[in-house]
Design a protein around this motif. Structure first.
Motif, mmCIF file in Angstrom:
data_model
loop_
_atom_site.group_PDB
_atom_site.id
_atom_site.type_symbol
_atom_site.label_atom_id
_atom_site.label_comp_id
_atom_site.label_asym_id
_atom_site.label_seq_id
_atom_site.Cartn_x
_atom_site.Cartn_y
_atom_site.Cartn_z
ATOM 1 N N PHE A 101 -28.882 -28.193 -72.807
ATOM 2 C CA PHE A 101 -28.177 -26.447 -73.387
ATOM 3 C C PHE A 101 -28.093 -25.836 -71.800
ATOM 4 C CE2 PHE A 101 -27.699 -25.271 -77.493
ATOM 5 C CZ PHE A 101 -28.065 -27.037 -78.197
ATOM 6 N N GLY A 102 -27.225 -24.430 -71.275
ATOM 7 C CA GLY A 102 -27.330 -24.076 -70.537
ATOM 8 C C GLY A 102 -28.008 -22.853 -70.703
ATOM 9 N N GLU A 103 -27.917 -22.018 -69.889
ATOM 10 C CA GLU A 103 -29.430 -20.801 -69.796
ATOM 11 C C GLU A 103 -28.275 -20.411 -71.164
ATOM 12 O OE1 GLU A 103 -32.374 -22.957 -67.931
ATOM 13 O OE2 GLU A 103 -32.863 -20.568 -69.101
ATOM 14 N N GLY A 104 -27.409 -19.775 -71.542
ATOM 15 C CA GLY A 104 -26.894 -18.947 -71.473
ATOM 16 C C GLY A 104 -26.029 -17.844 -71.275
ATOM 17 N N ASP B 30 -27.783 -38.315 -90.891
ATOM 18 C CA ASP B 30 -28.678 -39.909 -90.241
ATOM 19 C C ASP B 30 -28.104 -39.366 -88.370
ATOM 20 O OD1 ASP B 30 -25.519 -41.660 -89.386
ATOM 21 O OD2 ASP B 30 -25.896 -39.878 -89.298
ATOM 22 N N TYR B 31 -28.422 -38.032 -88.396
ATOM 23 C CA TYR B 31 -29.314 -37.576 -86.850
ATOM 24 C C TYR B 31 -30.644 -36.515 -87.430
ATOM 25 C CZ TYR B 31 -26.605 -41.462 -84.450
ATOM 26 O OH TYR B 31 -26.288 -41.975 -84.169
ATOM 27 N N LEU B 32 -31.489 -36.138 -86.894
ATOM 28 C CA LEU B 32 -32.089 -35.627 -86.799
ATOM 29 C C LEU B 32 -32.659 -34.971 -85.735
ATOM 30 C CD1 LEU B 32 -34.553 -33.794 -89.911
ATOM 31 C CD2 LEU B 32 -35.897 -34.039 -87.767
ATOM 32 N N PHE B 33 -32.950 -33.709 -84.768
ATOM 33 C CA PHE B 33 -33.395 -33.369 -83.634
ATOM 34 C C PHE B 33 -34.378 -32.337 -83.433
ATOM 35 C CE2 PHE B 33 -29.595 -35.686 -81.546
ATOM 36 C CZ PHE B 33 -28.484 -35.333 -82.186
ATOM 37 N N TRP B 34 -34.997 -32.361 -82.917
ATOM 38 C CA TRP B 34 -36.457 -31.151 -82.750
ATOM 39 C C TRP B 34 -36.085 -31.163 -81.484
ATOM 40 C CZ3 TRP B 34 -38.679 -28.707 -86.232
ATOM 41 C CH2 TRP B 34 -39.461 -29.347 -86.991
ATOM 42 N N TYR B 35 -36.036 -29.190 -80.817
ATOM 43 C CA TYR B 35 -35.887 -28.722 -80.059
ATOM 44 C C TYR B 35 -36.924 -27.766 -79.881
ATOM 45 C CZ TYR B 35 -31.069 -30.511 -79.499
ATOM 46 O OH TYR B 35 -29.859 -31.360 -79.653
ATOM 47 N N MET B 40 -38.946 -19.635 -70.134
ATOM 48 C CA MET B 40 -38.962 -19.914 -68.916
ATOM 49 C C MET B 40 -37.818 -21.426 -68.865
ATOM 50 S SD MET B 40 -40.790 -18.242 -66.771
ATOM 51 C CE MET B 40 -40.828 -19.822 -65.866
ATOM 52 N N ARG B 41 -37.851 -22.134 -70.449
ATOM 53 C CA ARG B 41 -37.036 -23.130 -70.293
ATOM 54 C C ARG B 41 -36.303 -23.606 -71.160
ATOM 55 N NH1 ARG B 41 -41.246 -27.338 -67.515
ATOM 56 N NH2 ARG B 41 -39.826 -28.711 -68.822
ATOM 57 N N GLY B 42 -35.758 -22.434 -71.719
ATOM 58 C CA GLY B 42 -34.937 -22.511 -72.328
ATOM 59 C C GLY B 42 -34.880 -23.295 -73.599
ATOM 60 N N LEU B 43 -33.678 -23.714 -73.825
ATOM 61 C CA LEU B 43 -34.163 -25.169 -75.347
ATOM 62 C C LEU B 43 -33.935 -26.193 -74.184
ATOM 63 C CD1 LEU B 43 -30.732 -23.854 -77.412
ATOM 64 C CD2 LEU B 43 -33.115 -24.790 -78.471
ATOM 65 N N ASP B 86 -48.227 -23.336 -75.723
ATOM 66 C CA ASP B 86 -46.658 -24.140 -76.414
ATOM 67 C C ASP B 86 -45.886 -22.929 -77.573
ATOM 68 O OD1 ASP B 86 -49.879 -26.707 -78.021
ATOM 69 O OD2 ASP B 86 -48.211 -26.649 -76.364
ATOM 70 N N SER B 87 -46.959 -22.088 -77.204
ATOM 71 C CA SER B 87 -46.078 -21.169 -77.987
ATOM 72 C C SER B 87 -44.685 -21.002 -78.050
ATOM 73 C CB SER B 87 -46.716 -19.764 -77.133
ATOM 74 O OG SER B 87 -48.237 -19.246 -78.195
ATOM 75 N N ALA B 88 -43.366 -21.110 -78.800
ATOM 76 C CA ALA B 88 -41.579 -21.328 -78.378
ATOM 77 C C ALA B 88 -41.730 -20.919 -80.112
ATOM 78 C CB ALA B 88 -41.988 -22.261 -77.426
ATOM 79 N N VAL B 89 -40.263 -20.961 -80.212
ATOM 80 C CA VAL B 89 -39.556 -21.317 -81.424
ATOM 81 C C VAL B 89 -39.216 -22.550 -80.879
ATOM 82 C CG1 VAL B 89 -37.831 -20.679 -82.483
ATOM 83 C CG2 VAL B 89 -38.944 -18.624 -80.622
ATOM 84 N N TYR B 90 -39.317 -23.336 -82.058
ATOM 85 C CA TYR B 90 -38.838 -24.557 -82.918
ATOM 86 C C TYR B 90 -37.489 -24.566 -83.683
ATOM 87 C CZ TYR B 90 -42.804 -25.609 -79.981
ATOM 88 O OH TYR B 90 -44.427 -25.847 -78.917
#
Lengths: 111, 114
Positions: A101-104, B30-35, B40-43, B86-90
């Motif tokens: 991904f880009g930063e948006g 059939d594919y599953l991803f965790w982001y 600071m780091r985006g996605l 670890d605080s973030a949106v998952y």
């Protein structure tokens, strides 16, 4: 390592204006490119998917183009509306179904 | 289809506690991803599965993170012990087929570790 850059980081326009968001990537060996929209506090909504063999995709007022050789994609939004205000993310698909991904670009459309 | 389902939507915990995030992919995918998404780091891609098998976990930050997919309709991401960083949106996402298909994202879990 694939790197994705989006310009500008933020954009504010008056309602009705046509606008272009830019995305560039460093490695042209991609499978596809996907544009997403993210509203504050929400998940990602897929807008358009362009396969590596395609040049562009259109959906309503949105048009996305892809130039793989130059590592660029643009998202064109026609006749912008306040409801278009959101963050737009570009993501490049590479081997193994990975998305980088880009930063948006944070878009604000003012009424 | 209900789309990708994640729970909980919000989680607040104290440092050192175990956290488990849950995901139900779209039926037939059939594919599953965790982001993970941070300012600071985006996605960032953490791990992904194909047919319930972990394929690439190179994005998992530390041994404190682990993910499982016991069946085609359920996956967990566990953090033990949790830390404030670890605080973030998952986010969880799913797709069908190979790399040519679009990924569909869940609403995310907002994790706050105090």
């Amino acid at each position: 390592k694939q790197e994705v850059t989006q310009i500008p980081a933020a954009l504010s326009v008056p309602e009705g204006e046509n606008l272009v968001l830019n995305c560039s990537f460093t490695d042209s060996a991609i499978y596809n490119l996907q544009w997403f929209r993210q509203d504050p506090g929400k998940g990602l909504t897929s807008l358009l998917l362009i396969q590596s063999s395609q040049r562009e995709q259109t959906s309503g007022r949105l048009n996305a183009s892809l130039d793989k050789s130059s590592g660029r994609s643009t998202l064109y939004i026609a006749a912008s509306q306040p409801g278009d205000s959101a963050t737009y993310l570009c993501a490049v698909g590479t081997s193994g179904s990975r998305l980088t991904f880009g930063e948006g670009t944070q878009l604000t459309v003012n009424p | 289809d209900a789309g990708v389902i994640q729970s909980p939507r919000h989680e607040v915990t104290e440092m050192g506690q175990e956290v488990t995030l849950r995901c139900k992919p779209i039926s037939g995918h059939d594919y599953l991803f965790w982001y993970r998404q941070t300012m600071m780091r985006g996605l960032e891609l953490l791990i992904y599965f194909n047919n319930n098998v972990p394929i690439d976990d190179s994005g998992m930050p530390e041994d404190r993170f682990s993910a499982k997919m016991p069946n085609a309709s359920f996956s967990t991401l566990k953090i033990q012990p949790s830390e404030p960083r670890d605080s973030a949106v998952y986010f969880c996402a799913s797709t069908s087929g190979w790399s040519y298909n679009e990924q569909f994202f869940g609403p995310g879990t907002r994790l706050t570790v105090l």
